[in-house]
Design an enzyme around this catalytic site. Structure first.
Site, short mmCIF file in Angstrom:
data_model
loop_
_atom_site.label_atom_id
_atom_site.label_comp_id
_atom_site.label_asym_id
_atom_site.label_seq_id
_atom_site.Cartn_x
_atom_site.Cartn_y
_atom_site.Cartn_z
N HIS A 124 53.42 10.42 125.05
CA HIS A 124 53.04 9.63 125.84
C HIS A 124 53.98 8.24 125.89
O HIS A 124 53.62 7.35 126.81
CB HIS A 124 51.50 9.09 125.48
CG HIS A 124 51.27 8.27 124.34
ND1 HIS A 124 50.91 8.85 123.14
CD2 HIS A 124 51.32 7.05 124.28
CE1 HIS A 124 50.93 7.96 122.34
NE2 HIS A 124 50.89 6.67 122.99
N ASP A 180 51.19 15.90 122.42
CA ASP A 180 51.58 14.89 122.63
C ASP A 180 53.04 14.44 121.72
O ASP A 180 52.92 13.79 120.56
CB ASP A 180 50.54 13.60 122.16
CG ASP A 180 50.97 12.21 122.51
OD1 ASP A 180 51.95 12.02 123.23
OD2 ASP A 180 50.08 11.05 122.21
N SER A 274 52.26 4.26 117.89
CA SER A 274 52.45 5.55 118.74
C SER A 274 53.88 6.11 118.31
O SER A 274 55.07 5.30 118.43
CB SER A 274 52.03 5.45 120.15
OG SER A 274 50.62 5.20 120.27
#
Length: 328
Positions: A124, A180, A274
Site C-alpha cells: 500500500h 500487502d 507501514s
C-alpha cells in the site's frame, strides 16, 4: 575465591586458584562490537585420587536453527532491550522510503534490506491508481535512507540515500490487505557493513506460525504520541496475538497470509511505520516474520491488535521476482 574485575584491554593474570575451581564471567555492555574474548587455562598438576563412576548417557534430539536467507543477515549491533529509542545502527536493515509521484503527491514508509539490491515493504506504500482508476500509477521517484538513526540527518550515523529503479517496483499481483507486500530493486547494490546489512527472512516452514504469545519487536520512524513523525528510529516490544481473535475484531477478509501483534499495552505501529518489520530473535539472529500493514486506529493509542503480512508466506514470490533461490 576472590573475584577480580577487568575491562577492555586490562588483561587478567591469575597465578593460581583455590580448590581447583576457576570461574570466569564475561559481560558485554552492548555498545561496542568485538571478536569476543579468549581465556587460557593451564593445569599445573597435583596428586589426584581416581574414582570410578557409572555414567548414564541420554540422547537429546534438538531442532537445528533455521537456514539464513543471506550469510550476513540478522546480526544486530546491540542487544534487543526494552525501550523506545533504538541505539544508533542497532538494526542495520531498517530503511526509510520517501516516494513522490509526478503530480506532486508524496508518501513515507518504512522497509527493510533483504539483499544487496532489494528492499521489502508494504504494497500500500507505492500503490496508487490513475485518475480513471484503471491502471497503477507508480511513483516517479523513491529515495531510500539506509544506515540511518536520524532519518532527516542520515550521515550523522554513517547513513546515506540511495534510489530505487522505478521500473522495478513489484507490488504483489493479488494485492489486497492479505497480500500487502512489495519489493523494490535499487539502482545500485549496497555494500554491507555494520551499519548497512540485511535482515533474515522467516523460512517457509514458519508460514503457519502466528507467534501468539511469542516476544517480537517492531521498529520505525512513524508517528509518535506528539502527532509527528519521529526523526530518530524507535522500537517497541510486544507479542504475537491470537489470529482467530484478531480476525473476529477486523473481519472475515483477513487471511492466513496475515498475523497480528498485541496492543493491550497501548504500544503500536503508526502512520509512517507501514512496510517496516515485525522482528523475532532466535539463535543470535534477527528474522523478519511480518511486514507492518495496518494499525488499530488512526491515533494508535487503543488496546486493539495491529495487523501484518507474514513474510514466510511469500518466499516463493520473492524468489520469482528476485531471481534468487533462498533455500529457506
Amino acid at each position: 575465591m576472590r573475584e577480580r574485575k577487568y575491562k577492555r584491554w586490562n588483561n587478567p593474570s591469575i597465578p593460581s586458584t583455590e580448590g581447583g575451581v576457576l570461574r570466569v564471567r564475561f559481560s558485554s555492555n552492548a555498545k561496542l562490537n568485538g571478536k569476543g574474548f579468549k581465556c587460557t587455562v593451564t593445569h599445573l598438576g597435583f596428586t589426584t585420587t581416581t574414582t570410578t563412576t557409572t555414567t548414564t548417557t541420554t540422547t537429546t534430539t534438538t531442532t537445528p536453527p533455521p537456514a539464513f536467507s543471506h550469510s550476513n543477515c540478522g546480526i544486530a549491533s546491540a542487544r534487543i532491550v526494552n525501550g523506545d529509542e533504538a541505539l544508533a545502527n542497532a538494526y542495520p536493515w531498517m530503511v526509510w522510503t520517501y516516494m513522490q509521484w509526478s503530480n506532486g503527491l508524496k508518501r513515507w514508509c518504512g522497509g527493510t534490506i533483504i539483499h544487496e539490491s532489494w528492499v521489502l515493504t508494504a504494497a500500500h506504500c507505492p500503490y496508487r491508481l490513475n485518475d480513471a482508476q484503471t491502471n497503477l500509477y507508480y511513483p516517479s521517484s523513491i529515495s531510500v535512507v539506509v544506515g540511518a538513526h536520524q532519518k532527516d540527518n542520515p550521515s550523522a550515523s554513517g547513513g546515506y540515500i540511495v534510489e530505487v529503479d522505478t521500473r522495478l517496483i513489484f507490488i504483489h499481483p493479488k494485492y489486497q490487505m492479505p497480500y500487502d507486500i512489495a519489493l523494490y530493486k535499487l539502482k545500485m547494490p549496497l555494500e554491507f557493513n555494520q551499519k548497512v546489512a540485511p535482515i533474515c527472512l522467516a523460512p517457509r516452514d514458519w508460514r503457519n506460525r502466528t507467534f501468539e504469545g511469542v516476544p517480537v519487536f517492531l521498529a520505525g520512524w512513524g508517528k509518535t504520541e506528539t502527532g509527528r513523525l519521529s526523526d530518530k528510529l524507535k522500537f517497541y516490544n510486544t507479542a504475537g496475538y491470537n489470529f482467530t481473535a484478531c480476525k473476529a475484531i477486523y473481519g472475515s477478509w483477513m487471511g492466513d497470509t496475515q498475523m497480528c501483534t498485541d496492543g493491550t499495552s497501548k504500544k503500536h505501529s503508526c502512520s509512517g511505520d507501514s512496510g517496516g518489520p515485525v522482528m523475532y530473535q532466535e539463535g543470535g539472529r534477527v528474522y523478519q516474520v511480518g511486514v507492518i500493514s495496518f494499525g488499530s486506529s488512526s491515533e494508535c493509542n487503543d488496546q486493539f491488535p495491529d495487523g501484518q503480512v507474514k513474510v514466510a508466506a511469500f518466499i516463493d514470490w520473492f524468489e520469482s521476482i528476485m531471481g534468487i533461490i533462498f533455500n529457506i
